[in-house]
Design a protein around this motif. Sequence first.
Motif, mmCIF file in Angstrom:
data_model
loop_
_atom_site.group_PDB
_atom_site.id
_atom_site.type_symbol
_atom_site.label_atom_id
_atom_site.label_comp_id
_atom_site.label_asym_id
_atom_site.label_seq_id
_atom_site.Cartn_x
_atom_site.Cartn_y
_atom_site.Cartn_z
ATOM 1 N N LEU A 140 0.822 -1.210 0.000
ATOM 2 C CA LEU A 140 0.000 0.000 0.000
ATOM 3 C C LEU A 140 0.855 1.259 0.000
ATOM 4 C CD1 LEU A 140 -2.849 -1.044 2.483
ATOM 5 C CD2 LEU A 140 -2.897 -1.048 -0.029
ATOM 6 N N ASP A 141 1.953 1.228 0.748
ATOM 7 C CA ASP A 141 2.855 2.381 0.749
ATOM 8 C C ASP A 141 3.506 2.563 -0.622
ATOM 9 O OD1 ASP A 141 2.277 2.834 3.403
ATOM 10 O OD2 ASP A 141 4.069 1.812 4.165
ATOM 11 N N MET A 142 3.861 1.464 -1.266
ATOM 12 C CA MET A 142 4.459 1.540 -2.591
ATOM 13 C C MET A 142 3.438 2.007 -3.621
ATOM 14 S SD MET A 142 6.725 -1.967 -2.289
ATOM 15 C CE MET A 142 7.438 -1.960 -3.930
ATOM 16 N N PHE A 556 13.498 -3.829 -3.879
ATOM 17 C CA PHE A 556 12.680 -3.640 -2.683
ATOM 18 C C PHE A 556 13.386 -2.762 -1.661
ATOM 19 C CE2 PHE A 556 8.914 -5.940 -3.448
ATOM 20 C CZ PHE A 556 8.091 -5.764 -2.348
ATOM 21 N N MET A 557 14.704 -2.902 -1.563
ATOM 22 C CA MET A 557 15.447 -2.050 -0.623
ATOM 23 C C MET A 557 15.276 -0.585 -1.015
ATOM 24 S SD MET A 557 17.295 -2.547 2.094
ATOM 25 C CE MET A 557 18.612 -1.853 3.104
ATOM 26 N N ARG A 558 15.309 -0.302 -2.295
ATOM 27 C CA ARG A 558 15.115 1.071 -2.752
ATOM 28 C C ARG A 558 13.687 1.532 -2.520
ATOM 29 N NH1 ARG A 558 19.373 -1.018 -4.957
ATOM 30 N NH2 ARG A 558 20.987 0.280 -5.935
ATOM 31 N N GLU A 562 12.319 4.636 -0.198
ATOM 32 C CA GLU A 562 11.426 5.725 -0.630
ATOM 33 C C GLU A 562 10.155 5.792 0.211
ATOM 34 O OE1 GLU A 562 10.744 6.173 -4.769
ATOM 35 O OE2 GLU A 562 12.829 5.716 -5.320
ATOM 36 N N THR A 563 9.764 4.662 0.809
ATOM 37 C CA THR A 563 8.556 4.665 1.643
ATOM 38 C C THR A 563 8.877 4.795 3.131
ATOM 39 O OG1 THR A 563 8.595 2.231 1.583
ATOM 40 C CG2 THR A 563 7.166 3.352 -0.003
#
Length: 858
Positions: A140-142, A556-558, A562-563
């Motif tokens: 959801l954050d992404m 995913f780490m990136r 960002e989130t």
Amino acid sequence: MSRYDAATIEAKWQTAWDEAGLFRAARGESKPKYYVLEMFPYPSGRIHMGHVRNYTMGDVIARHKLATGHAVLHPMGWDAFGMPAENAAMANGGHPKDWTYSNIDQMRAQMKPLGWSLDWSREFATCDPEYYGQQQALFLDMLEKGLVYRKNAVVNWDPVDMTVLANEQVENGRGWRSGAEVERRELTQWFFRISAMAEDLLESLDGLDDWPAKVKLMQANWIGRSRGLEMAFEVIDPPAGHERIEVYTTRPDTLMGASFVAISPDHPLARQLEAGNAEVAAFCAEARRGGTTEEALETGEKLGFDTGLTVKHPLDAGWDLPVWIANFVLMDYGTGAIFGCPAHDPRDLEFARKYELPVTSTFAPAHAEEHQPPEEGGPAYVPPKTEEVRYLRAYAGAEAQTGADAIDAAIAYCESHGIGTGVTRFRLRDWGLSRQRYWGCPIPVVHCEACGTVPEKKENLPVRLPDDVSFDVPGNPLDRHPTWRDVPCPACGKPAKRETDTMDTFVDSSWYFARFTAPRATTPTEAEDIDYWMNVDQYIGGIEHAILHLLYSRYFMRAMNETGHVPASAREPFDALFTQGMVTHAIYQTRRTQDGRIQYHYPEEVELREGRAFLKDGGQEIEIVPSAKMSKSKNNVVDPNAIVQQFGADAARWFVLSDSPPERDVEWTAAGAEAAARHLARVWRIAEEAAEATGEGSKDEDEALMRALHRTIRDVTLGVESFGFNAAIARLYAFTGQLQKSGAGAEARREAARVLAQLMAPMTPHLSEEIWHMLDGKGFVTTAAWPVAQEEWLVEDSVTLPIQINGKRKSEITVPKDMAKDAIEALVLEEPAVQKALDGGSPKKLIVVPGRIVNVVV
């Protein structure tokens, strides 16, 4: 003397470690941290020797770091979603959850006797709602940040498993699990926007100094940056809406050799043509059943359909090219259209020869005396871009230059003449995460006719999988579960439907390393824990995961950066990566006379005699196939627990570390395990002798033992810290022999045996604890400070000089390090080998190279 009882001693120390909580990770603000992680396993129900080798390597590192004063995080979990559980449920009538958790229980019980220093308090499975609920929160954050989106896409569809397959899961046009012919379908799918990070993912590889070069190269090739030309061919008498065919090419310097334009069966123009032509539709349907991997496109038959359309060559308005639909052109790379230059591309050449299209060379080797051009029957000429070539049909003034220079010149020419634009593109496509199956993480959105696609509210997470599902008919049970599927819209409250696709299981393994830092947190990560523990200092796993798993984890780490779920400075998940070799074993097989099929036999069914194999039941001689990867289908697997019961965990650990360098394959043999057990029993006897020894030895003997001990400390430490486990073990073997033969006094021998236990502890922790305790070591050897080599004992007092006679080594002498040259010469002349060679005469030359060698010429 007592016999070393591995079973009793190993169980004793495992209990003691558990009761003391030795391996429960805790932040130590005054300590350096170390996070070691092996790729977590899929719960198939059985561990194998590959697991033993992989996790023992990580265990050696973890235990060494614990002994050197680090706060260590060494967790374990389970990559638990996926098709095997659903297939088992369909085959056996059970439930994927029951199958999965039962397998986890079995594998945990198999792992614990091996004594790995794992923090089991942090254990989780990706199918735990507590885990995938936080994954849904991440999603959801992404989604809010624009890192996830939904679109129509052409996908590989398995009609038996009834799910989307990645290109890599299509083998020879068939689903990798079901074997069914794969179809190309257009579906609405969810995607992670990984392509937006392609440049960063590629450039950042240069900073991963402790990753294998081959892994970085594999990732770079997968991301696939290329510089090329974006241009269009004008269609003559075009169908409505298709006046131009857009093309991206990395070899614009070959435009003068173009003989056709080809489009994908999924290109919008092909879709329009097939709607009104049954023949086109039949060809496109057949083409969509083909494989889409690089290998499939390379090796498969090149098929095409002539659309009857033509386009103008951009450099010559009077030059027309035919437009074909071709099965080797993919819609999801470039623009879904190419121009074919058969002389300089093997696929294009195969296609052109099949359909009798022109083949025209645009360049040839610059300095080659003999060269058969493709138009005269030779192969396609595809030189490296750095190679100098001679241009035959250049349009940018090129004659002899490298391909790279000619490409740049061609792009500049086309831009200056308004033909096209130079662009940088990436092979990397966005990551499709939708899977039409039950046993996966539900995608937390709802589809509402009034509001559209609506994210679920975080307070309603996790969106749990329903337990009351059945697999008696093909397809996704979530589509047939109205009480789960039909829900009120989170935004307006009107009737709506949940998304019934679940996430690709690669998502589950793309952030688990971060979750291990705070596995019980009510948010995906906990700021203090993620700040302290990340990044993973050492990641260990197989080369088969070099591309997708590692690339997706880096993405995913990136995304978590960002989130706000990882520190702002964190962009990479794994500081160091080690890819271990496989554990292999001979295959034992017979061929059945009735149908000729091969029957495979388990190692425990076979007796070996003088290099030949016989079945224990009946005595039939059978065929031995040399070492191959352990595989359940070939029955050449070895049960680790049977090895533990027979020889002990430490013997199994010692053998998988000692037999070859860890990056290479190791062949498992019963003889090797037995030899390891015998050596550990020998170490036990030597330690007992040291514990019971009395009396003093000579000063020279004590000092010789101390010098050998400290050289061993130095070499073993270097071996452990550099993944040279086999070299460290070889040094320990040598020192064991020195200790056994030493005439040193009791105290020196006891000290040496105690340190030997410390040095062996990362590899053989149970035996080492017992020896440490026997020799009055304080506390656990596991937490005792790692020994440090003392410089005064590393100084060599003497040196061994080889003696060469007429260039061949014949003898050697050991002399004090500072002995004068004339004194060395005198000793050399007294050596029996030298006297024999001289036969009463004198040497022509006698050359002493101090500290290195003596040369005698007779």
